[in-house]
Design an enzyme around this catalytic site. Sequence first.
Site, PDB file in Angstrom:
ATOM      1  CB  VAL A 190      -0.922   0.032   1.231  1.00 52.26           C
ATOM      2  CG1 VAL A 190      -1.836   1.257   1.179  1.00 52.26           C
ATOM      3  CG2 VAL A 190      -1.741  -1.246   1.323  1.00 52.26           C
ATOM      4  CB  CYS A 191       1.023   4.229   0.338  1.00 49.67           C
ATOM      5  SG  CYS A 191       1.476   5.969   0.297  1.00 49.67           S
ATOM      6  CB  SER A 192       5.823   4.850   0.298  1.00 54.00           C
ATOM      7  OG  SER A 192       5.412   4.926   1.649  1.00 54.00           O
TER       8      SER A 192
END
Length: 330
Positions: free
Chosen positions: A113-115
């Site tokens: 998720v995300c970074s």
Amino acid sequence: MASTSKARRVVILAFPGVQPLDVIGPSEVFAGADTLSGGDAYSVEVVARDASPIAVRGGGYSLLPKLTTAGCRGPIDTLVVAGGVGVREAEKDVEVVRWIRSAARRSRRVTSVCSGSFLLARAGLLEGKTVTTHWASTEELARLHPELKVDPNPIFVRDGNVWTSAGVTSGMDLSLALVEEDLGREIAVEIARWLVLFLQRPGGQAQFSSHLSTQIAERRPLRELQSWIADNLGADLRVETLADRAAMSPRNFARFFRREIGMTPAAYVEQLRVERARQLLEDGADPVELISASCGFGTPETMRRAFARRVGVPPAQYRARFRRVPHAVR
């Protein structure tokens, strides 16, 4: 290797500086699926290197891991690696990176998720794959890991058994897709309804990136031309016009511009026009026909096609989603 227990085991990796919604969002989606399916669909475990509570930004609460990474043994159905400002430090933690690599080998599917994609890349799990991450970090991910094909627009990407998602709330989009794959569309739709989410969000993450990030030329004459373009978006900005203003032949100008800015003059002008139109759609009530003319698109259809390429949704839909409604004065 898939889990042998009836409930699918979901393991979410957290760390100091994790983005809380990267953890809580997917947890809520899987918990909802578990409830709707009678309590035997998923079991969710949040793990971290240490057993102590993880303070989050703002300091109002902490996340308490269920297990340490050392205590997380056995097969895993879905491994979720969260993101957040703490990713940079987590990347330097040899034990965390080693655990991700080991856990991935015993997981049916691996997600970020995300970074969190930076951690998967550091663990060597994304080589040769098409991936995405938060829109503000796509260029950095591509620069640090040229072995990846980074797609900046999708909300999430699947490449084999590896799924990567864009920023923060997109972890819930990804989790809904995983639930749909496992349990079918009906349950995924019901969860989306209860959480007030799109089952499949219209458009990509480009619609949420509201700041133009183009390179500023090093040479002063071209910087001045960039400034002039921004102030005259409604003018004739064909290559021939811009080349004449720069006192260069169209061919040499196009080559020089691309080398300095990193894109063709036409792409640069279109990007500026789309950005200006987005601002007008968000802040004002002018009709699309007027905005398309003032920004230099000429017709609403030309503007619609440009939005489809760069934003992923048509102008009217963008305005409906992002228009800033002024507060009433009392």
